[in-house]
Scaffold this active site. Structure first.
Site, mmCIF file in Angstrom:
data_model
loop_
_atom_site.group_PDB
_atom_site.id
_atom_site.type_symbol
_atom_site.label_atom_id
_atom_site.label_comp_id
_atom_site.label_asym_id
_atom_site.label_seq_id
_atom_site.Cartn_x
_atom_site.Cartn_y
_atom_site.Cartn_z
ATOM 1 N N TYR A 72 21.217 57.420 32.892
ATOM 2 C CA TYR A 72 21.559 56.302 32.003
ATOM 3 C C TYR A 72 22.427 55.286 32.748
ATOM 4 C CZ TYR A 72 22.818 53.943 27.629
ATOM 5 O OH TYR A 72 22.977 53.027 26.634
ATOM 6 N N PHE A 124 8.042 26.867 29.257
ATOM 7 C CA PHE A 124 7.022 27.796 28.780
ATOM 8 C C PHE A 124 7.232 28.056 27.279
ATOM 9 C CE2 PHE A 124 5.362 32.144 28.106
ATOM 10 C CZ PHE A 124 4.037 31.846 28.313
ATOM 11 N N ASP A 125 6.172 28.512 26.594
ATOM 12 C CA ASP A 125 6.266 28.606 25.123
ATOM 13 C C ASP A 125 7.364 29.544 24.618
ATOM 14 O OD1 ASP A 125 4.693 30.691 26.045
ATOM 15 O OD2 ASP A 125 3.326 30.704 24.353
ATOM 16 N N ASP A 215 13.244 29.328 35.889
ATOM 17 C CA ASP A 215 12.344 30.281 35.247
ATOM 18 C C ASP A 215 11.361 30.665 36.350
ATOM 19 O OD1 ASP A 215 10.260 31.542 34.024
ATOM 20 O OD2 ASP A 215 10.101 30.165 32.337
ATOM 21 N N ALA A 217 9.077 33.214 37.031
ATOM 22 C CA ALA A 217 7.957 34.153 36.899
ATOM 23 C C ALA A 217 7.016 34.114 38.107
ATOM 24 C CB ALA A 217 7.188 33.852 35.609
ATOM 25 N N LYS A 258 4.654 39.024 36.514
ATOM 26 C CA LYS A 258 3.824 38.105 37.308
ATOM 27 C C LYS A 258 4.023 38.418 38.792
ATOM 28 C CE LYS A 258 4.163 35.734 33.247
ATOM 29 N NZ LYS A 258 4.918 36.248 32.092
ATOM 30 N N HIS A 450 0.338 30.831 17.940
ATOM 31 C CA HIS A 450 -0.946 31.104 18.603
ATOM 32 C C HIS A 450 -1.265 32.594 18.714
ATOM 33 C CE1 HIS A 450 2.195 30.981 21.626
ATOM 34 N NE2 HIS A 450 1.445 31.721 22.417
#
Ligand code: F0G
Length: 458
Positions: A72, A124-125, A215, A217, A258, A450
C-alpha cells in the site's frame, strides 16, 4: 534495391477479431441507438474508436507486470515509476492517478474555482468538461491555421500567443489559475506544438505569473514531429527533445493510456512543491494514497517501462508512418483530411465528405455510422455531439470542423487492416451523394453527452 521500411517489432500474441455482414451491422447499430460507444466490441471488425488504452504491451511490459510490488505504501513500483518520470520528463514531484481525466480532476480541484478562465489550445473534451463542471471557462487560443484542414502547416497544434496574451490582459491575474497546452493537440487533429511555441507560451505566461501545464497524453508523438519538422532538432534524440519540451512547463497531466502504451493509468507531474502539496489531498480523496493513486503496483511497473518504449525513435517512426499510410490512401482518392496527418489518427473532414447533410443532423456522426455500416470499422465523431451544448444558453455548439477520427491503436493492427479501412471509407465516399440525412437526438446527458447520446434517423 533500397530496403523498405518495416515495423520495429514482431508479434508474440494474437487476438481474434470478428467479421460481420452488413445486415447484422444494420441491426446492431439500430439497437445501439446509432451511438458507436454502445456497440459491443465483437460487433466491430476493426476498432479505431480510440488509441487510448488499446495498444499492445510488449514482452518487457508484461514481465514488469509479474514483479509489481503491491504494498500500500512505499512500494518499489511507485519508486520505479517516480524515477522513470523524473528521468524522462524532468519533473521532481508526481502523483499517480488511474487515468488522464482523474489527473485533471485532482489538479483542477486544487487549482480551479468558479468563474475562472483557463486558456489553452483546443482543450480535450474531458479537460473542458472538468473546467466547465467547476463553472469555469475554457478559452481556446489555437492558431487559425488548424481550422483549414487542407492547409499544409507543420505545427497546427500551436497556441496563438497573441490570442493568449489578449485573454491574459483581459482578466485579473487571480481569475487565471493556469494555462493548459495539449501536446499533441488531439481535438485539432493530433497536431503537434513546436518547441518555439512552447517557449513563447512560457514567456507570455511568465510575464503574468501564470503556471503552464501540459496535457501530455501524446507528448512523445509531439517530440517525433519536432525532430522531423523543427529547425535545429533533427539531430537530437526523442528523449532530449522531450526533456526540453517539459522544461517550458510547470507541470503536466498524463493519460498513460496513449504514449506510455498501457491499458490503464495516469499521473500528474509537478515542478513546484507547493502545487504538488496542494493537489495531494485531492489525490488521496479521489484516487488513493499518493504511492499508488488508483493503480496497482504492476500497472505502475508496466507504465514505467512503457514511458521508455514510447520514447524510442524506431517505435514512433513505425507508429506515425502507419497513420500516414492510411491517411495517404484516403487523400489519393480525393478525401479531405486534416493535413499533415496527426500522430495518432487520421481525421476526415466530414463537411467536405458529406456536403448534403445539414449541420443540425450531425454530419460527422452520420459519416461515422456509414463507415461502420460499410465495413464494421468503428471510428469516432469529433463534431457537434462532442462539442456539447453551451453551458449557459444550452444551444448546440457547432464547431468549425466536423471531423471523423480514425484513431490507430499502438502496435495493434497491421497495414493490411489499414488497407481494409481505407477501402471501407472509399466505398462510402463513392456513394456520398446518396447520403442526404443524418440523425436527431432523442436522449442526452447534460455534459459529455457523446458517450451516452441516443439518436434516431431523420
Ligand atoms: N487529454 C487528452 C489530449 C486526451 O486525448 C485524453 C483522452 C485525455 C486527456 C483524458 O485521458 O481518457 O485517460 O481519462 N483521450 C481519449 C481519446 C479518450 O480517445 O482521445 P483519459
Amino acid at each position: 534495391m533500397e530496403l523498405p521500411f518495416a515495423e520495429s517489432y514482431k508479434i508474440k500474441t494474437v487476438e481474434k477479431i470478428h467479421r460481420s455482414t452488413r445486415e447484422q451491422r444494420e441491426k446492431w447499430i439500430k439497437e445501439a441507438k446509432y451511438n458507436l460507444f454502445n456497440l459491443r466490441s465483437d460487433q466491430v471488425y476493426i476498432d479505431l474508436l480510440t488509441d487510448s488504452g488499446t495498444g499492445a504491451m510488449s514482452d518487457k511490459q508484461w514481465s514488469e507486470m509479474m514483479v509489481g510490488d503491491e504494498s500500500y505504501a512505499g512500494a518499489s513500483s511507485y519508486y520505479k515509476l517516480k524515477n522513470a518520470i523524473k528521468d524522462i520528463t524532468g519533473f521532481e514531484y508526481f502523483l499517480p492517478t488511474h487515468q488522464g481525466r482523474a489527473a485533471e480532476n485532482v489538479l483542477f480541484s486544487a487549482m480551479i474555482k468558479e468563474g475562472d478562465i483557463v486558456p489553452g489550445n483546443s482543450h480535450f473534451d474531458t479537460t473542458k468538461g472538468h473546467i466547465e463542471f467547476r463553472k469555469a471557462k475554457a478559452v481556446d487560443c489555437t492558431i487559425d491555421e488548424a481550422k483549414h484542414t487542407e492547409l499544409d502547416y507543420p505545427f497546427k497544434g500551436n497556441v496563438d500567443t497573441e490570442k493568449l496574451e489578449n485573454v491574459l490582459k483581459s482578466y485579473p491575474r487571480e481569475k487565471i489559475p493556469l494555462i493548459i497546452v495539449t501536446i499533441t493537440n488531439n481535438t485539432s487533429g493530433g497536431q503537434p506544438v513546436s518547441i518555439e511555441n512552447m517557449k513563447e507560451v512560457k514567456k507570455v505566461a511568465g510575464k503574468y505569473g501564470i503556471p503552464v501545464f501540459f496535457d501530455s497524453a501524446r507528448f512523445a508523438e509531439n517530440a517525433y514531429f519536432i525532430k522531423k519538422r523543427e529547425k535545429g532538432y533533427g539531430d537530437k534524440s526523442i528523449r532530449e527533445i522531450v526533456k526540453e519540451m517539459f522544461s517550458y512547463a510547470d507541470g503536466m497531466t498524463m493519460s498513460s493510456k496513449k504514449d506510455a502504451i498501457v491499458n490503464m493509468g495516469g499521473f500528474i507531474g509537478f515542478r513546484h512543491k507547493e502545487h504538488f502539496e496542494k493537489a495531494t489531498m485531492y489525490n488521496i480523496l479521489f484516487e488513493g494514497f499518493i504511492n499508488y493513486g488508483g493503480m496497482s503496483g504492476r500497472d505502475m511497473n508496466a507504465l514505467a517501462q512503457g514511458l521508455y518504449e514510447g520514447t524510442e525513435f524506431d517505435y514512433l517512426e513505425t507508429r506515425i508512418k502507419q497513420v500516414a499510410y492510411l491517411g495517404n490512401k484516403l487523400r489519393k482518392h480525393g478525401i479531405a483530411t486534416q493535413y499533415p496527418f496527426g500522430g495518432h489518427a487520421v481525421f476526415i473532414d466530414a463537411k467536405k465528405f458529406l456536403p448534403h447533410v445539414p449541420k443540425e443532423e450531425y454530419i460527422a456522426q452520420t459519416l461515422a455510422v456509414e463507415i461502420y455500416l460499410e465495413g464494421g470499422v468503428r471510428a469516432v465523431e469529433i463534431g457537434t455531439l462532442l462539442a456539447d451544448r453551451d453551458p449557459v444558453t444550452r444551444e448546440n455548439r457547432y464547431p468549425e470542423l466536423e471531423l471523423v477520427r480514425l484513431a490507430i491503436p499502438r502496435r495493434t493492427y497491421t497495414d493490411n487492416h489499414m488497407d481494409y479501412v481505407a477501402a471501407a471509407v472509399i466505398n462510402v465516399f463513392e456513394r456520398r451523394n446518396s447520403i442526404k440525412h443524418g440523425f436527431k437526438i432523442v436522449k442526452e446527458a447534460p455534459i459529455l453527452r457523446h458517450f451516452t447520446v441516443e439518436l434516431e434517423k431523420v
